[in-house]
Motif scaffolding. Structure first.
Motif, PDB file in Angstrom:
ATOM      1  N   ASP A  67     -26.720 -31.466  42.739  1.00 24.81           N
ATOM      2  CA  ASP A  67     -25.312 -31.093  42.694  1.00 24.81           C
ATOM      3  C   ASP A  67     -24.762 -31.590  41.369  1.00 24.81           C
ATOM      4  OD1 ASP A  67     -24.490 -29.708  45.058  1.00 24.81           O
ATOM      5  OD2 ASP A  67     -24.943 -31.524  46.190  1.00 24.81           O
ATOM      6  N   ARG A 134     -11.652 -27.125  47.448  1.00 23.03           N
ATOM      7  CA  ARG A 134     -12.632 -27.107  46.359  1.00 23.03           C
ATOM      8  C   ARG A 134     -12.114 -26.435  45.098  1.00 23.03           C
ATOM      9  NH1 ARG A 134     -18.749 -26.390  48.645  1.00 23.03           N
ATOM     10  NH2 ARG A 134     -19.141 -27.754  46.869  1.00 23.03           N
ATOM     11  N   LYS A 167     -22.190 -20.400  42.341  1.00 21.51           N
ATOM     12  CA  LYS A 167     -21.962 -20.493  43.784  1.00 21.51           C
ATOM     13  C   LYS A 167     -20.486 -20.359  44.094  1.00 21.51           C
ATOM     14  CE  LYS A 167     -21.528 -25.591  44.027  1.00 21.51           C
ATOM     15  NZ  LYS A 167     -22.195 -26.859  44.358  1.00 21.51           N
ATOM     16  N   HIS A 168     -20.010 -20.184  45.275  1.00 20.29           N
ATOM     17  CA  HIS A 168     -20.716 -19.901  46.510  1.00 20.29           C
ATOM     18  C   HIS A 168     -20.445 -18.439  46.789  1.00 20.29           C
ATOM     19  CE1 HIS A 168     -19.239 -24.081  46.448  1.00 20.29           C
ATOM     20  NE2 HIS A 168     -20.422 -24.382  46.931  1.00 20.29           N
ATOM     21  N   TYR A 214     -21.513 -20.202  53.012  1.00 18.67           N
ATOM     22  CA  TYR A 214     -21.619 -20.451  54.452  1.00 18.67           C
ATOM     23  C   TYR A 214     -20.986 -19.340  55.308  1.00 18.67           C
ATOM     24  CZ  TYR A 214     -22.872 -25.406  53.702  1.00 18.67           C
ATOM     25  OH  TYR A 214     -23.497 -26.573  53.368  1.00 18.67           O
ATOM     26  N   ASP A 246     -26.649 -21.785  50.689  1.00 23.43           N
ATOM     27  CA  ASP A 246     -25.962 -23.073  50.729  1.00 23.43           C
ATOM     28  C   ASP A 246     -26.641 -23.902  51.829  1.00 23.43           C
ATOM     29  OD1 ASP A 246     -24.297 -25.223  50.377  1.00 23.43           O
ATOM     30  OD2 ASP A 246     -22.441 -24.091  50.460  1.00 23.43           O
ATOM     31  N   GLU A 445     -14.295 -31.055  49.127  1.00 24.37           N
ATOM     32  CA  GLU A 445     -15.063 -30.140  49.967  1.00 24.37           C
ATOM     33  C   GLU A 445     -14.863 -30.517  51.431  1.00 24.37           C
ATOM     34  OE1 GLU A 445     -19.237 -30.139  49.044  1.00 24.37           O
ATOM     35  OE2 GLU A 445     -19.761 -29.264  50.984  1.00 24.37           O
TER      36      GLU A 445
HETATM   37  C1  BGC Z   1     -22.009 -27.442  49.444  1.00 27.67           C
HETATM   38  C2  BGC Z   1     -22.728 -26.989  48.202  1.00 27.67           C
HETATM   39  C3  BGC Z   1     -23.704 -28.053  47.768  1.00 27.67           C
HETATM   40  C4  BGC Z   1     -24.652 -28.357  48.911  1.00 27.67           C
HETATM   41  C5  BGC Z   1     -25.690 -29.415  48.580  1.00 27.67           C
HETATM   42  C6  BGC Z   1     -22.949 -27.933  50.522  1.00 27.67           C
HETATM   43  O1  BGC Z   1     -22.243 -28.598  51.511  1.00 27.67           O
HETATM   44  O2  BGC Z   1     -21.205 -26.388  49.930  1.00 27.67           O
HETATM   45  O3  BGC Z   1     -21.807 -26.698  47.185  1.00 27.67           O
HETATM   46  O4  BGC Z   1     -24.390 -27.638  46.621  1.00 27.67           O
HETATM   47  O5  BGC Z   1     -23.903 -28.811  50.010  1.00 27.67           O
HETATM   48  O6  BGC Z   1     -25.138 -30.665  48.485  1.00 27.67           O
END
Ligand code: BGC
Length: 722
Positions: A67, A134, A167-168, A214, A246, A445
């Protein structure tokens, strides 16, 4: 391993040597690893969010994914250091594609030094929902600005021989209910907004990976959505890299594989391991499709250079990172109000300053979730050793107060009040010549803000200070737009976003005029929630909020409350995202998209538009007494037949001008941005008719206008390679 062959040939040669087991091994990760306590962590795992073992006998390296939205995550565990950059949104407020490239190159450089070969940053979702937790990882409400900035960011990452990711994908535009909500949007609006942003970024950067999101999109989960994956991404845009899910976003084996998912992450749900192998053996998924998945992964490893130029471990340079972070912040700060020219503060003239709130005595705020960078020395407000924990507001040790003290006159009196009690803060402010109130909005997030209002009674704090001090300056450190009921009571307002590790100094430099603010808003600031297309975040009920407050229940759905799936109806605004909505409804926002002041002033004149609309040209003059950068913006309103009753950003340029200097600015226009998508023809065309071109310094301040009649043209079906 012959580097003179092209990546596709090299990938094919390698796949030819692979067994079915080896192929299957490459299309999924090995589990939650360091992300979940107790999960197995293979010894070669570099400590990032994902790990895919390579094939040593074929010299294919492991893939270590990290990440890295605003800096490399999870460095504390390994005793490493990573630079915290300003939020992506703050960087995007610079409207400077070169700065976006620099931003990505800092991330790529530090990933490489730490032994990673893939970034899973590159947040590209459009800011449809200004309360989305986010948004600080994202870039803009405008698809062209967002696509361009994120595309350049990912180019910067990949310039370090790191596989990049975007992403996403797609319509993961709010966190509330993200694992089960169904985003609904009509095909034309979809192509012209969220998908356009991804298309621009992907065409610019050619990322190794695109991470599917997701949520569901018009019915199907994004990671098993044949329309968005097979048709749009791979067929229409010609994307050659791989689609990775994801984390926990895969919901099936056969459906996902046939819809275009190429890699399941983190991979221990079992969909793409034995079950995929069995599906190939019994013919439900062809071996050709499995080869295609593997080809996309391996060709990306060759084309990015992770095989020929593997990561070289070295010590991250924290000083260079900090300087870059400070520069990015200085370009991205937006001066929203400056009544009476109170800013910049003149060091010789200001005798006393009351600094209040926002933990400005110790540091600057950062965003949470998987974008969280570990704070060196721990959280500045609550130092604890180890990883910066999920769910807590983490401050980095870059104290604005310290730098304000350094830049103010040696004998100026500078006091600090924590701002927790508005009455006490007002007392501190009453005696000072100037009051600077720092306000913060922590975002992360997994959660959205319930309203645009600042949390923790901070509106009352600003109002109390402004009531006693006529020279009140507000410094905002927010994840995204907030409302400001006190706007008329204060003199100056600076939006500093999440400022990054050089933030304290950057903010002081702007306050004292060592840097001239030049950022412009990449998102509209609405006056109140009721002016938004969705006055409430869809699905954010009281019960959801309680659920959200219980960290043990996140990110998995806990046992006590099982939220029901719901639709988020983006057809409410459709194409009229952000500033377009306000125009369509004829409503005034608090601060419009593209707006931002400077310590100097600029004048626009002499607009001309090329007869084929290939470019616009105009004169820009710095009519103030300081050097400064102006972001000159070009908007287009399409002919009425297009049924888009709003102007849209079509191009811009950031121009540096010395005091008094003039420049004739020419900006190319991409025909795509004058075109509309027709679902019936399954293609883009520029309609025939009168196009209005407007140029100026903000979406609501466009002094130059020119109408041009254009003929209809049909665009190439695929984006042009560049
Ligand atoms: C997030 C992603 C992240 C992934 C790995 C997910 O919860 O939505 O953006 O890359 O976790 O940590």
């Amino acid at each position: 391993m012959n580097p003179s062959l092209d990546p596709d040939t090299r990938a094919d040669l390698m796949i030819h040597e692979m067994t079915l087991d080896e192929k299957t091994q490459l299309v999924h990760g090995v589990g939650w690893g360091v992300l979940r306590s107790g999960a197995p962590v293979p010894s070669a795992d570099n400590g990032g969010a994902g790990f895919v073992p390579g094939i040593p006998r074929l010299h294919l390296p492991d893939i270590n994914l990290a990440d890295s939205a605003v800096g490399v995550r999870m460095s504390a565990r390994e005793g490493r250091y990573s630079t915290l950059l300003p939020s992506v949104l703050g960087m995007s407020a610079s409207w400077d594609p070169d700065l976006a490239f620099l931003y990505g190159s800092v991330i790529g450089r530090e990933l490489r030094a730490q032994g990673y070969n893939m970034s899973i940053g590159g947040g590209m979702d459009l800011i449809r929902e200004p309360r989305n937790g986010r948004n600080f990882e994202y870039s803009s409400e405008d698809p062209i600005l967002a696509g361009t900035m994120v595309g350049q960011l990912v180019r910067g990452v990949q310039s370090n021989h790191i596989m990049g990711d975007i992403k996403h994908y797609v319509l993961n535009d709010q966190e509330t209910g993200r694992n089960f909500l169904n985003a609904v949007l009509d095909p034309r609006s979809f192509r012209e907004t969220d998908l356009l942003a991804f298309r621009i970024a992907i065409t610019l950067a050619h990322p190794a990976g695109v991470m599917c999101s997701y949520n569901r999109v018009n019915g199907d989960y994004a990671c098993e959505n044949s329309y968005t994956l097979n048709q749009v991404l791979k067929h229409d845009w010609g994307f050659k890299g791989f689609v990775l899910s994801d984390w926990g976003g895969t919901h099936s084996t056969v459906k996902a594989a046939l819809a275009g998912l190429d890699m399941d992450q983190p991979g221990d749900d079992g969909y793409f391991s034995e079950p995929l192998k069995n599906a190939v053996l019994d013919g439900q998924v062809s071996e050709a499709r499995l080869d295609d998945m593997v080809h996309r992964i391996v060709r990306s490893m060759f084309s990015s250079g992770v095989i020929d130029e593997p990561p070289l471990r070295s010590v991250v340079d924290p000083f260079r990172g900090r300087d870059d972070a400070q520069r990015i912040e200085e370009e991205g700060v937006v001066l929203l109000q400056n009544n009476g020219g109170i800013l910049p503060l003149a060091p010789g003239k200001v005798r006393s300053i009351a600094v209040i709130g926002g933990h400005a005595d110790v540091g600057v705020l950062s965003g949470g979730g998987s974008a969280q960078v570990d704070a060196p020395g721990g959280n500045a407000v609550d130092p604890q050793p180890g990883t910066s924990p999920w769910g807590r507001a983490i401050y980095f040790r870059s104290s604005p107060l310290r730098y304000i003290r350094e830049l103010a006159a040696p004998r100026a009196s500078i006091t600090y009040d924590a701002g927790t009690d508005p009455a006490q803060a007002a007392k501190a402010a009453a005696n000072a010549q100037v009051a600077i109130v720092f306000v913060t909005q922590w975002m992360s997030e997994g959660r959205d803000a319930a309203t645009l209002s600042l949390p923790d009674n901070q509106d009352a704090l600003v109002a109390a200070v402004a009531a006693v001090n006529p020279n009140t300056i507000v410094v905002l450190e927010t994840g995204g737009p907030v409302s400001m009921p006190w706007v008329k009571a204060v003199k100056a307002i600076l939006e500093c976003w999440f400022p990054g590790i050089g933030g304290g100094q950057a903010i002081a430099n702007i306050l004292f005029g060592r840097a001239n603010p030049s950022g412009k808003l990449p998102v509209t600031f609405a006056a109140s929630d009721s002016d938004l297309p969705h006055p409430k975040v869809t699905g954010l009920t009281e019960q959801m909020m309680n659920f959200r407050r219980d960290p043990a229940a996140m990110p998995r759905n806990g046992p006590r409350f099982r939220p029901q799936p719901f639709d988020v109806d983006y057809n409410v605004e459709g194409m009229a995202v952000g500033y377009r909505w306000f125009q369509e409804k004829n409503e005034q926002p608090l601060f419009p998209f593209g707006f931002g002041l400077s310590y100097t002033h600029f004048a626009y004149s002499n607009l001309s538009v090329d007869p084929d609309a290939k470019s616009v040209r105009f004169d820009l003059r710095n009519i103030g007494s300081r050097a400064g950068d102006e972001i000159a913006e070009v908007y287009v309103t399409l002919p009425a037949s297009a049924a888009e009753p709003f102007r849209k950003l079509a191009a811009w340029k950031r121009v540096s001008l010395a005091a008094g200097a003039m420049q004739t600015v020419e900006i190319p226009i991409d025909p795509l941005y004058l075109s509309i998508f027709s679902p019936a023809d399954d293609g883009w065309s520029r309609p025939e008719g009168d196009f209005l071109f407007e140029v100026g310094g903000a979406s609501a301040d466009l002094p130059l206008r020119h109408t041009l009649r254009l003929t209809a043209i049909r665009l190439q079906p695929r984006p042009v390679e560049n």
